[in-house]
Design an enzyme around this catalytic site. Structure first.
Site, PDB file in Angstrom:
ATOM      1  N   HIS A  62       0.831  -1.208   0.000  1.00 49.35           N
ATOM      2  CA  HIS A  62       0.000   0.000   0.000  1.00 49.35           C
ATOM      3  C   HIS A  62       0.871   1.266   0.000  1.00 49.35           C
ATOM      4  CE1 HIS A  62      -3.712   2.272   1.071  1.00 49.35           C
ATOM      5  NE2 HIS A  62      -2.838   3.087   1.625  1.00 49.35           N
ATOM      6  N   GLU A  63       1.754   1.360   0.978  1.00 44.28           N
ATOM      7  CA  GLU A  63       2.615   2.554   1.059  1.00 44.28           C
ATOM      8  C   GLU A  63       3.553   2.601  -0.144  1.00 44.28           C
ATOM      9  OE1 GLU A  63       1.804   4.884   3.086  1.00 44.28           O
ATOM     10  OE2 GLU A  63       0.381   3.595   4.152  1.00 44.28           O
ATOM     11  N   HIS A  80       1.731   4.393  -2.857  1.00 45.07           N
ATOM     12  CA  HIS A  80       1.763   5.857  -2.666  1.00 45.07           C
ATOM     13  C   HIS A  80       3.127   6.404  -3.108  1.00 45.07           C
ATOM     14  CE1 HIS A  80      -1.989   6.670  -0.599  1.00 45.07           C
ATOM     15  NE2 HIS A  80      -1.751   5.812   0.377  1.00 45.07           N
ATOM     16  N   GLU A 111      -4.972   7.594  -2.962  1.00 47.06           N
ATOM     17  CA  GLU A 111      -5.411   6.310  -2.427  1.00 47.06           C
ATOM     18  C   GLU A 111      -5.661   5.312  -3.567  1.00 47.06           C
ATOM     19  OE1 GLU A 111      -4.951   6.164   0.639  1.00 47.06           O
ATOM     20  OE2 GLU A 111      -5.840   4.235   1.138  1.00 47.06           O
TER      21      GLU A 111
HETATM   22 ZN   LIG Z   1      -3.147   5.177   1.887  1.00 43.02          ZN
END
Ligand SMILES: [Zn+2]
Length: 500
Positions: A265-266, A269, A295
């Site tokens: 997830h990170e 980003h 997101e």
């Molecule tokens: Zn996030």
């Protein structure tokens, strides 16, 4: 007034703002990743001073002159200056409409409120938090009225985090989602997964988890020469510059997959931030355009890529080399089923892909009711618990697992939650067209992420904040935001996994 001179002045003000932003972010990074505990106070004070200085520039007479002159000659400036103008003008108008003494009193309230929330959460007692939450809400309502709005009073708050987002769009989006997900979830919870997923809570050595996550993020496309990874309690990504993107992961010995997906997830980003065109440096456009689009990129890596079968068909043997004993009895089918298992749960951050948006719908409907005055702070826990019962079929046992679970409201973050769900929905729409352009499954089965990364970079990442979320969506997919892609993605994925 000389336009060129004002454009130079405007750029120079932005460069100073960017420098303050970098300084503040670095201190924050340091605070979150191991800076001394006793040094918290002086660092927080320094951040406060930088924030105040930035505010002074944003609302200064120099800024006003720049905005007046550039605003009257928009046809004569390039697209970067034009976009910088739009963003600064919005911020300027917003700041000028709120009386300074009220803004200061509100900031003080925010600073106090988080500690009170923490204590209330620990004591599982909403009544300890109720009064200060009520004050925060009153300020938010006042500010919205000062700012003015069209349609619903929740609209300006939604727009703060997702440019152009309104109650009108979200009502339709969430209604469609509810209509499809609530019955699907009922079907799923009545079904047993025919796989052994007991490995999920087994013990996996943390040092091995770290090694694996570092490798995974690198393979997905994170450039370690242009960033770094540390640990923190709440994972986050901090994009200081395209060549300096920092992220954190958290590791749990008994929740290995949670660590892996927080890294993916990170990592998502961070890859977004690293892929922004370097020409936007120090323009303020050198970061993701909105919370929802940001997101969408983290969810693309976490869910669309890393929770797919094709991905693990290639990558599972690699994971097994890190945990040969722990995973010796676990097949790739078990693993895939385990990481996609659906379970109704109280806590949003622990929710699976399917139930996640139901958690957001609960917060969305409550925030909307708060802003329209349909619910008071006294009734929040009751309303919360009713909605959890309705959508997730659970009886909330206490406020810690209910209304007090998220920190957001304690610092007045109303309008933010919907971006988490919109992000997943955007990701599905992008993915639909991405999969038309590249051989998605085939590439993943070979461990090749280059075509996927290139598509995302070309259509989304490179632009930073130059285009609005809506422009990005229309230019990348040819369509406006439409919930049907997300509904279709979830329905297909879970019907297939659960043999429905
Ligand atoms: Zn996030």
């Amino acid at each position: 007034m000389n336009l060129e001179k004002q454009v130079e002045q405007f750029k120079s003000l932005q460069e100073t703002l960017s420098a303050y932003h970098i300084a503040g972010s670095l201190i924050n990074w340091d605070m979150s990743t191991g800076g001394s505990k006793k040094g918290m106070g002086y660092r927080a004070k320094a951040i406060g001073i930088f924030t105040m200085k930035a505010f002074e520039i944003q609302t200064s007479d120099e800024m006003k002159t720049c905005l007046d002159v550039i605003g009257s000659r928009l046809e004569d400036v390039d697209e970067v200056i034009k976009r910088m103008y739009v963003l600064h003008k919005k911020e300027y108008d917003k700041n000028m409409k709120i009386p300074k003494d009220e803004a200061r009193a509100y900031a003080e309230l925010q600073a106090k409120s988080q500690i009170i929330w923490e204590e209330a959460k620990e004591a599982q007692d909403y009544s300890m938090f109720k009064d200060i939450l009520g004050e925060i809400i009153e300020y938010q309502k006042k500010f919205v009225n000062y700012r003015g709005f069209e349609g619903h009073p929740y609209n300006p708050l939604l727009d703060d985090y997702e440019e152009g987002m309104t109650v009108e769009i979200l009502d339709e989006y969430f209604e469609n989602l509810k209509k499809h997900i609530v019955p699907l979830l009922k079907e799923i919870t009545a079904t047993e997964l025919p796989y052994n997923t007991s490995f999920l809570t087994n013990s996996f050595p943390v040092d091995k988890q770290k090694e694996f996550c570092i490798k995974l993020m690198g393979d997905l496309g994170f450039d370690y020469d242009a960033g770094e990874v540390k640990e923190s309690v709440h994972p986050f990504t901090n994009g200081l510059n395209v060549n300096d993107v920092r992220l954190t992961v958290r590791y749990f010995e008994n929740l290995m997959t949670s660590s892996v997906f927080s890294a993916a997830h990170e990592g998502g980003h961070a890859i977004y931030e690293q892929n922004i065109d370097p020409k936007f440096e120090f323009t303020g456009l050198d970061t993701g355009v909105s919370s929802g689009i940001h997101e969408s990129q983290s969810r693309t890596y976490e869910n669309i890529i890393c929770r797919s079968k094709a991905f693990w068909n290639y990558y599972y043997p690699t994971l097994k080399t890190f945990f040969p004993d722990e995973l010796s009895e676990v097949t790739v089918e078990d693993f895939y089923a385990g990481i996609n298992k659906v379970e109704n749960s109280f806590i949003r951050v622990e929710a699976d892909e399917l139930t996640y948006s139901l958690h957001i719908i609960i917060r969305y409907e409550i925030e909307k009711a708060i802003m329209s005055g349909e619910v008071t702070v006294d009734n929040l826990p009751t309303l919360w618990n009713e909605k959890v019962k309705e959508y997730l079929d659970l009886d909330v046992p206490n406020d810690e697992l209910g209304v007090l679970q998220d920190v957001h409201w304690s610092f007045g973050l109303f309008g933010y939650f919907p971006t988490y769900s919109i992000g997943s929905a955007y990701a599905s729409q992008f993915a639909y067209y991405l999969k038309e352009a590249v051989n998605f499954d085939e590439d993943l089965e070979k461990g090749n992420y280059e075509n996927v990364n290139n598509w995302l970079k070309e259509h989304i990442h490179q632009y930073g904040s130059l285009k609005t979320p809506e422009q990005l969506m229309i230019e990348a997919t040819g369509k406006r935001f439409d919930s049907k892609y997300y509904v279709e993605y979830l329905t297909n994925k879970y019907k297939s996994l659960y043999n429905l």
